[in-house]
Write a protein that holds these residues in place. Structure first.
Motif, PDB file in Angstrom:
ATOM      1  N   UNK A   1       0.006  34.383  13.276  1.00 33.97           N
ATOM      2  CA  UNK A   1      -0.021  34.578  14.601  1.00 33.97           C
ATOM      3  C   UNK A   1      -1.205  34.241  15.292  1.00 33.97           C
ATOM      4  N   UNK A   2      -1.085  33.337  16.087  1.00 29.08           N
ATOM      5  CA  UNK A   2      -2.335  32.703  16.769  1.00 29.08           C
ATOM      6  C   UNK A   2      -1.994  32.707  18.462  1.00 29.08           C
ATOM      7  N   UNK A   3      -2.765  33.130  18.913  1.00 28.94           N
ATOM      8  CA  UNK A   3      -2.529  33.026  20.576  1.00 28.94           C
ATOM      9  C   UNK A   3      -3.910  32.719  21.360  1.00 28.94           C
TER      10      UNK A   3
ATOM     11  N   UNK B   1      -1.031  28.064  22.491  1.00 28.45           N
ATOM     12  CA  UNK B   1      -2.200  27.530  23.016  1.00 28.45           C
ATOM     13  C   UNK B   1      -2.383  26.226  22.386  1.00 28.45           C
ATOM     14  N   UNK B   2      -3.547  25.345  22.921  1.00 23.92           N
ATOM     15  CA  UNK B   2      -3.652  24.224  22.604  1.00 23.92           C
ATOM     16  C   UNK B   2      -4.536  24.000  21.381  1.00 23.92           C
TER      17      UNK B   2
ATOM     18  N   UNK C   1       6.038  27.318  18.098  1.00 29.63           N
ATOM     19  CA  UNK C   1       4.950  26.826  18.773  1.00 29.63           C
ATOM     20  C   UNK C   1       4.843  26.389  20.231  1.00 29.63           C
ATOM     21  N   UNK C   2       4.020  26.574  21.052  1.00 29.90           N
ATOM     22  CA  UNK C   2       3.869  26.387  22.442  1.00 29.90           C
ATOM     23  C   UNK C   2       2.606  25.781  22.793  1.00 29.90           C
ATOM     24  N   UNK C   3       2.494  24.781  23.087  1.00 30.73           N
ATOM     25  CA  UNK C   3       1.264  24.101  23.541  1.00 30.73           C
ATOM     26  C   UNK C   3       0.915  22.959  22.809  1.00 30.73           C
TER      27      UNK C   3
END
Length: 196
Positions: free
Chosen positions: A157-159, A143-144, A121-123
């Motif tokens: 998978x979520x972007x 993403x936030x 996770x990034x955000x």
């Protein structure tokens, strides 16, 4: 101390000689749990990786980053309270290793994740900040608030900004784009790309 370095009030306070090559900088970093066989861990920040006992090769950067982790290994967390609840519980009956190979970057990223494995996770507030996440495996969120409400969902998978933030128990879903959510929070194999 067998290649270990501790800097800060109570950093590495419960270190034992069988724990090797650990680095902790900051008050209480690696300082709460009894470090019985912990190897090659790095912690920077107040109470970072503070409960480590036998986990190996973890990196925690930021205030209380990965602070609940005791036996999990190969986790990377960077950001204030990132992966703060990363821990294991045998009661969930997982068939994959628990609390291992997770990467969380950003404020409160994977904040409530318990028994997670292979999640990235990034955000800010990604994966499971809306409540406790149990046993999520193989999720990717960027993403936030991406995958914000995930509970037991795996291989999603979520972007994008708040992408897939409605998913709770659904598996194998793909959401790409700002506010892109699948039709159901609990169904599997759904996709939403840019609202379509």
């Amino acid at each position: 101390e067998s290649g270990s370095v501790f800097i800060g009030d109570d950093a590495g306070a419960n270190w034992e000689a069988t724990s090797l090559s650990n680095t902790a900088v900051g008050r209480l970093s690696m300082g709460v749990g009894t470090m019985s066989t912990a190897l090659y861990n790095s912690a920077f920040g107040f109470a970072a990786l503070s409960n480590i006992t036998s986990g190996d090769r973890n990196t925690a950067i930021g205030l209380q980053a990965n602070s609940s982790n005791d036996t999990g290994s190969w986790n990377t967390s960077a950001g204030h309270t990132s992966m703060i609840s990363n821990t294991t519980s045998s009661s969930l009956g997982k068939t994959v290793p628990e609390a291992t190979h997770n990467t969380a970057i950003g404020y409160s990223s994977q904040y409530y994740s318990l028994n997670g494995a292979y999640n990235t996770s990034v955000g800010s507030q990604t994966i499971g900040n809306g409540g406790i996440t149990y046993a999520g495996t193989g999720n990717t969120a960027m993403g936030f608030k991406s995958l914000f409400n995930s509970q037991t969902g795996s291989y999603n998978t979520t972007v994008g900004y708040q992408a897939g933030d409605n998913i709770t128990t659904g598996d194998y879903n793909i959401s790409i784009g700002p506010d892109a959510d699948p039709p159901s929070a609990t169904a599997d194999y759904q996709m939403n790309i840019g609202g379509i």
